[in-house]
Design a protein around this motif. Structure first.
Motif, PDB file in Angstrom:
ATOM      1  N   GLY A  50      -6.095  -0.881  -2.353  1.00 11.53           N
ATOM      2  CA  GLY A  50      -6.659  -2.730  -2.030  1.00 11.53           C
ATOM      3  C   GLY A  50      -6.336  -3.995  -3.421  1.00 11.53           C
ATOM      4  O   GLY A  50      -6.077  -3.998  -3.234  1.00 11.53           O
ATOM      5  N   ASP A  51      -6.818  -3.348  -4.427  1.00 12.60           N
ATOM      6  CA  ASP A  51      -6.754  -3.995  -5.487  1.00 12.60           C
ATOM      7  C   ASP A  51      -5.864  -3.818  -5.716  1.00 12.60           C
ATOM      8  O   ASP A  51      -5.594  -5.498  -6.085  1.00 12.60           O
ATOM      9  N   ASN A  52      -5.012  -3.175  -6.002  1.00 11.56           N
ATOM     10  CA  ASN A  52      -3.735  -3.226  -7.017  1.00 11.56           C
ATOM     11  C   ASN A  52      -2.697  -3.816  -6.053  1.00 11.56           C
ATOM     12  O   ASN A  52      -2.153  -4.442  -6.717  1.00 11.56           O
ATOM     13  N   THR A  53      -3.183  -3.785  -4.857  1.00  5.43           N
ATOM     14  CA  THR A  53      -1.897  -4.796  -3.853  1.00  5.43           C
ATOM     15  C   THR A  53      -2.504  -6.214  -4.146  1.00  5.43           C
ATOM     16  O   THR A  53      -1.645  -6.953  -4.019  1.00  5.43           O
ATOM     17  N   ASP A  54      -4.050  -6.420  -4.813  1.00  8.61           N
ATOM     18  CA  ASP A  54      -4.027  -7.927  -4.550  1.00  8.61           C
ATOM     19  C   ASP A  54      -3.951  -8.802  -5.721  1.00  8.61           C
ATOM     20  O   ASP A  54      -3.026  -9.711  -5.575  1.00  8.61           O
ATOM     21  N   LEU A  62      -3.659  11.199  -2.321  1.00 13.24           N
ATOM     22  CA  LEU A  62      -4.036  12.642  -2.714  1.00 13.24           C
ATOM     23  C   LEU A  62      -4.847  11.722  -3.816  1.00 13.24           C
ATOM     24  O   LEU A  62      -4.490  11.425  -4.930  1.00 13.24           O
ATOM     25  N   GLY A  63      -6.364  12.255  -4.142  1.00 12.93           N
ATOM     26  CA  GLY A  63      -7.824  11.535  -5.212  1.00 12.93           C
ATOM     27  C   GLY A  63      -7.575  10.511  -5.840  1.00 12.93           C
ATOM     28  O   GLY A  63      -7.908  10.285  -6.331  1.00 12.93           O
ATOM     29  N   ALA A  64      -7.230   9.372  -4.328  1.00 16.23           N
ATOM     30  CA  ALA A  64      -7.133   7.943  -4.761  1.00 16.23           C
ATOM     31  C   ALA A  64      -8.438   7.708  -4.371  1.00 16.23           C
ATOM     32  O   ALA A  64      -9.029   8.246  -3.288  1.00 16.23           O
ATOM     33  N   THR A  65      -8.353   6.553  -4.816  1.00 12.05           N
ATOM     34  CA  THR A  65      -9.717   5.522  -4.137  1.00 12.05           C
ATOM     35  C   THR A  65      -9.348   4.368  -3.416  1.00 12.05           C
ATOM     36  O   THR A  65      -7.961   4.287  -2.990  1.00 12.05           O
ATOM     37  N   SER A  66     -10.493   3.766  -2.262  1.00 12.35           N
ATOM     38  CA  SER A  66     -10.162   2.475  -1.593  1.00 12.35           C
ATOM     39  C   SER A  66      -9.339   1.319  -1.866  1.00 12.35           C
ATOM     40  O   SER A  66      -7.952   0.515  -2.126  1.00 12.35           O
ATOM     41  N   CYS A  67      -9.850   0.727  -3.882  1.00 16.80           N
ATOM     42  CA  CYS A  67      -9.367   0.725  -4.498  1.00 16.80           C
ATOM     43  C   CYS A  67      -8.250   0.629  -4.973  1.00 16.80           C
ATOM     44  O   CYS A  67      -7.543  -0.715  -5.676  1.00 16.80           O
ATOM     45  N   TYR A  68      -7.841   1.451  -5.352  1.00 19.01           N
ATOM     46  CA  TYR A  68      -6.362   1.719  -5.968  1.00 19.01           C
ATOM     47  C   TYR A  68      -4.817   0.982  -5.068  1.00 19.01           C
ATOM     48  O   TYR A  68      -4.206   0.273  -5.387  1.00 19.01           O
ATOM     49  N   MET A  85      -7.904   3.773   5.023  1.00 21.49           N
ATOM     50  CA  MET A  85      -8.459   5.540   5.816  1.00 21.49           C
ATOM     51  C   MET A  85      -6.878   5.330   7.179  1.00 21.49           C
ATOM     52  O   MET A  85      -6.276   6.099   7.394  1.00 21.49           O
ATOM     53  N   SER A  86      -7.574   4.506   8.059  1.00 20.31           N
ATOM     54  CA  SER A  86      -6.865   4.287   9.073  1.00 20.31           C
ATOM     55  C   SER A  86      -5.197   3.871   8.984  1.00 20.31           C
ATOM     56  O   SER A  86      -4.398   4.633   9.449  1.00 20.31           O
ATOM     57  N   HIS A  87      -5.041   2.950   7.615  1.00 22.97           N
ATOM     58  CA  HIS A  87      -3.610   3.083   6.936  1.00 22.97           C
ATOM     59  C   HIS A  87      -2.560   4.209   6.736  1.00 22.97           C
ATOM     60  O   HIS A  87      -1.800   5.544   7.416  1.00 22.97           O
ATOM     61  N   VAL A  88      -3.600   5.568   6.176  1.00 28.38           N
ATOM     62  CA  VAL A  88      -3.696   6.836   5.806  1.00 28.38           C
ATOM     63  C   VAL A  88      -2.985   7.899   7.630  1.00 28.38           C
ATOM     64  O   VAL A  88      -2.266   8.325   6.875  1.00 28.38           O
ATOM     65  N   TRP A  97       0.712  -1.361   0.088  1.00 27.54           N
ATOM     66  CA  TRP A  97       0.030   0.588  -0.518  1.00 27.54           C
ATOM     67  C   TRP A  97       0.490   1.012  -0.087  1.00 27.54           C
ATOM     68  O   TRP A  97       0.427   2.061  -0.612  1.00 27.54           O
ATOM     69  N   ARG A  98       1.692   0.917   0.481  1.00 30.57           N
ATOM     70  CA  ARG A  98       2.823   2.577   1.763  1.00 30.57           C
ATOM     71  C   ARG A  98       3.491   2.832   0.301  1.00 30.57           C
ATOM     72  O   ARG A  98       3.279   3.363  -0.185  1.00 30.57           O
ATOM     73  N   LYS A  99       3.930   1.358  -0.948  1.00 35.56           N
ATOM     74  CA  LYS A  99       4.604   1.368  -2.193  1.00 35.56           C
ATOM     75  C   LYS A  99       3.898   2.096  -3.079  1.00 35.56           C
ATOM     76  O   LYS A  99       4.349   2.670  -3.756  1.00 35.56           O
TER      77      LYS A  99
END
Length: 198
Positions: A110-114, A102-108, A83-86, A36-38
């Motif tokens: 969550g889903d990309n990490t999956d 900034l300007g992202a969704t949770s899916c950005y 948001m808790s990790h943000v 997520w952080r990367k």
């Protein structure tokens, strides 16, 4: 303590018995949240490149904490996993706080990490399959002349060799390897088009 040691491995009745340490790490909280952080860092770098008011200092600050997840800082205050990790990342990076996610969704994230984790897991399976095929090929050559009974319908049939029998296992594994390689060949990340409506 005990809690931190559980963050770098995936645990289930199947994983504790059968999974490799590499595979368990791929599905662990540490792998998930550092990814997520990367992704947040990659987002900030792209936004800076596109001219948004983001500084190299902010990005460097984020990079400094990319692998240092402060688990104790999240989940309590914000009842939303992303948001808790943000929030937790922002606690460590006060200068970067306004631009994280900034300007992202949770899916950005969550889903990309999956997708990243599943791709890395498939690459690990691919490597292990190839190694198993190589070992079985050597086994088949070593025992190509050793006779054994072939079986059909649960009864002994004509003779075959141990080596020949191993080639049938290899054929199955080769089909599996082809399937894994096909899935890897078409893996795609999600686009990053921002939040709904933008």
């Amino acid at each position: 303590g005990m809690l931190s040691s559980l963050k770098n491995s995936y645990v289930s009745p199947l994983s504790t018995r059968y999974a490799s340490s590499e595979m368990k790490y791929l599905f662990s909280p540490d792998k998930k949240f550092t990814t997520w952080r990367k992704l947040w860092i990659a987002l900030a770098e792209s936004e800076m490149e596109l001219g948004l008011p983001i500084t190299k200092e902010q990005i460097d600050e984020m990079k400094q904490y990319a692998d240092k997840i402060n688990y104790e800082a999240q989940e309590k205050k914000v009842r939303h996993d992303v948001m808790s990790h943000v929030f937790a990342f922002g606690e460590q990076c006060p200068n970067a706080r306004p631009i994280i996610h900034l300007g992202a969704t949770s899916c950005y994230v969550g889903d990309n990490t999956d997708i990243i984790i599943m791709t890395e897991a498939l690459q690990l399976v691919e490597k292990r399959l190839a190694a198993t095929i190589a070992a079985l090929s050597q086994f088949a050559l070593n025992y190509k002349d050793l006779p054994t009974l072939g079986y059909t319908h649960f009864q002994a049939a004509q003779t075959t060799t141990v080596g020949k029998r191993a080639t049938l296992w290899i054929q199955d594994l080769l089909m599996d390897l082809e399937d894994v390689q096909y899935q890897l060949s078409k893996a795609k990340l999600l686009g990053s088009k921002g939040t709904t409506g933008t």
